[in-house]
Write an enzyme that holds these catalytic residues in place. Structure first.
Site, PDB file in Angstrom:
ATOM      1  N   ASP A   8       0.886  -1.152   0.000  1.00 23.38           N
ATOM      2  CA  ASP A   8       0.000   0.000   0.000  1.00 23.38           C
ATOM      3  C   ASP A   8       0.932   1.213   0.000  1.00 23.38           C
ATOM      4  O   ASP A   8       2.108   1.100   0.385  1.00 23.38           O
ATOM      5  CB  ASP A   8      -0.863  -0.044   1.275  1.00 23.38           C
ATOM      6  CG  ASP A   8      -1.691   1.205   1.431  1.00 23.38           C
ATOM      7  OD1 ASP A   8      -2.351   1.602   0.463  1.00 23.38           O
ATOM      8  OD2 ASP A   8      -1.672   1.787   2.543  1.00 23.38           O
ATOM      9  N   ASP A  10      -0.074   5.050   0.761  1.00 21.94           N
ATOM     10  CA  ASP A  10      -0.339   6.030   1.821  1.00 21.94           C
ATOM     11  C   ASP A  10      -0.291   5.354   3.196  1.00 21.94           C
ATOM     12  O   ASP A  10      -1.085   4.450   3.461  1.00 21.94           O
ATOM     13  CB  ASP A  10      -1.730   6.642   1.630  1.00 21.94           C
ATOM     14  CG  ASP A  10      -1.837   7.484   0.367  1.00 21.94           C
ATOM     15  OD1 ASP A  10      -1.399   8.640   0.411  1.00 21.94           O
ATOM     16  OD2 ASP A  10      -2.346   6.975  -0.645  1.00 21.94           O
ATOM     17  N   ARG A  48     -11.660   8.164  -2.797  1.00 22.31           N
ATOM     18  CA  ARG A  48     -12.035   9.567  -2.585  1.00 22.31           C
ATOM     19  C   ARG A  48     -13.562   9.722  -2.493  1.00 22.31           C
ATOM     20  O   ARG A  48     -14.080  10.369  -1.577  1.00 22.31           O
ATOM     21  CB  ARG A  48     -11.505  10.387  -3.770  1.00 22.31           C
ATOM     22  CG  ARG A  48     -11.456  11.884  -3.537  1.00 22.31           C
ATOM     23  CD  ARG A  48     -10.915  12.573  -4.779  1.00 22.31           C
ATOM     24  NE  ARG A  48      -9.649  12.010  -5.237  1.00 22.31           N
ATOM     25  CZ  ARG A  48      -9.154  12.151  -6.463  1.00 22.31           C
ATOM     26  NH1 ARG A  48      -9.817  12.856  -7.358  1.00 22.31           N
ATOM     27  NH2 ARG A  48      -8.004  11.604  -6.804  1.00 22.31           N
ATOM     28  N   SER A 116      -5.292   5.006  -4.390  1.00 25.39           N
ATOM     29  CA  SER A 116      -5.167   6.418  -4.773  1.00 25.39           C
ATOM     30  C   SER A 116      -4.997   6.631  -6.271  1.00 25.39           C
ATOM     31  O   SER A 116      -4.246   5.920  -6.930  1.00 25.39           O
ATOM     32  CB  SER A 116      -3.973   7.032  -4.044  1.00 25.39           C
ATOM     33  OG  SER A 116      -3.745   8.347  -4.513  1.00 25.39           O
ATOM     34  N   ASP A 170      -1.461  -0.552   6.116  1.00 23.18           N
ATOM     35  CA  ASP A 170      -1.707   0.139   7.389  1.00 23.18           C
ATOM     36  C   ASP A 170      -3.209   0.254   7.669  1.00 23.18           C
ATOM     37  O   ASP A 170      -3.592   0.810   8.693  1.00 23.18           O
ATOM     38  CB  ASP A 170      -1.085   1.545   7.377  1.00 23.18           C
ATOM     39  CG  ASP A 170      -1.835   2.484   6.448  1.00 23.18           C
ATOM     40  OD1 ASP A 170      -2.200   2.050   5.338  1.00 23.18           O
ATOM     41  OD2 ASP A 170      -2.061   3.643   6.832  1.00 23.18           O
TER      42      ASP A 170
HETATM   43  C1  G6P Z   1      -5.499   5.859  -0.105  1.00 24.29           C
HETATM   44  C2  G6P Z   1      -5.695   6.632   1.193  1.00 24.29           C
HETATM   45  C3  G6P Z   1      -7.123   7.120   1.302  1.00 24.29           C
HETATM   46  C4  G6P Z   1      -7.539   7.883   0.052  1.00 24.29           C
HETATM   47  C5  G6P Z   1      -7.416   6.969  -1.162  1.00 24.29           C
HETATM   48  C6  G6P Z   1      -7.778   7.667  -2.464  1.00 24.29           C
HETATM   49  O1  G6P Z   1      -6.091   4.617   0.027  1.00 24.29           O
HETATM   50  O2  G6P Z   1      -5.386   5.831   2.308  1.00 24.29           O
HETATM   51  O3  G6P Z   1      -7.225   7.955   2.437  1.00 24.29           O
HETATM   52  O4  G6P Z   1      -8.871   8.364   0.153  1.00 24.29           O
HETATM   53  O5  G6P Z   1      -6.059   6.531  -1.248  1.00 24.29           O
HETATM   54  O6  G6P Z   1      -6.813   8.652  -2.733  1.00 24.29           O
HETATM   55  P1  G6P Z   1      -6.884   9.718  -3.886  1.00 24.29           P
HETATM   56  O7  G6P Z   1      -5.478  10.250  -3.958  1.00 24.29           O
HETATM   57  O8  G6P Z   1      -7.288   9.007  -5.145  1.00 24.29           O
HETATM   58  O9  G6P Z   1      -7.893  10.750  -3.498  1.00 24.29           O
HETATM   59 MG    MG Z   2      -2.775   3.065   3.594  1.00 24.05          MG
END
Ligand code: G6P
Ligand code: MG
Length: 218
Positions: A8, A10, A48, A116, A170
């Site tokens: 992962d 983030d 998101r 993400s 995480d």
């Molecule tokens: C990761 C983070 C989330 C976030 C998601 C989408 O999984 O842990 O908190 O909402 O990515 O991210 P983005 O950059 O596409 O908005």
């Molecule tokens: Mg994460």
């Protein structure tokens, strides 16, 4: 014992939680809904669009149209991308980089499995552009964690069987996704305590031990 490790991004490779928080907080303030770090913690690994739904539900705001939601997500992302521009290779810790290099030296393929849509931008900012053997992220999935799709595609892109992959996460949603993909998982942070994680890690470098020993010995 593993042919690939799927990370992962983030909260595992680097720490963007505070940026997500700041960006969602700015949006929530404008919409007049309460938002705090506890709610932010629920958003780990969540897309998101689904994150916005969690925030609106938590704040009791039920009247936004689909178009308003679309614009709210775009607004959050513009703020978030501005914050990402402040990231640099200094945001990649020596422990993480040395561990990645160590795993690679063991002949293990390295992949990203992130929800993400900003994953490639983040990798560029921290100096890991082109480093991974495969990237599966928010731009190639139709369902987000805990659905296993993001990890199954990462394994496919890396040309490795799912049973030969270890996922590093995480987020509890990510550990669940790894389980459903038929992959072992190593939890770090909150996810280290997740009952479904194959391993709980206190430090990132423990991956070298996990990947160096035959399964069942840890
Ligand atoms: C990761 C983070 C989330 C976030 C998601 C989408 O999984 O842990 O908190 O909402 O990515 O991210 P983005 O950059 O596409 O908005
Ligand atoms: Mg994460």
């Amino acid at each position: 014992q593993y042919d690939a490790v799927i990370f992962d991004l983030d909260g595992v490779i680097c720490h963007t939680d505070a940026y997500h928080y700041q960006a969602w907080k700015a949006l929530a303030d404008r919409l007049g809904v309460p938002f705090d770090e506890q709610v932010n913690n629920l958003l780990r690994g969540v897309s998101r669009e689904e994150s916005l739904e969690v925030i609106l539900k938590h704040g009791g705001l039920t009247t936004l149209t689909d178009e308003e939601k679309r614009r709210a997500c775009a607004e959050k992302n513009e703020i978030y991308k501005g914050l990402l521009d402040e990231m640099s290779p200094d945001d990649l810790s020596a422990e993480v980089k040395d561990t990645l290099d160590g795993l690679r030296a063991m002949g293990i393929k390295l992949a990203i499995g992130s929800s993400s849509k900003n994953a490639k931008k983040i990798l560029e900012r921290i100096g890991l552009d082109g480093y991974f053997d495969a990237i599966s992220d928010g731009t190639n999935i139709t369902r987000s964690k805990p659905d296993p799709e993001v990890f199954l595609l990462a394994a496919q892109y890396a040309a490795v069987d799912p049973e030969r992959c270890l996922v590093v996460e995480d987020a509890r949603a990510g550990i669940e996704a790894a389980c459903r993909a038929g992959m072992d998982s190593a939890g770090i942070g909150d996810a280290a305590l997740c009952e479904k994680a194959s391993y709980g890690m206190e430090t990132f470098s423990q991956l070298l031990t996990i990947c160096g020993k035959p399964s069942g010995l840890l």
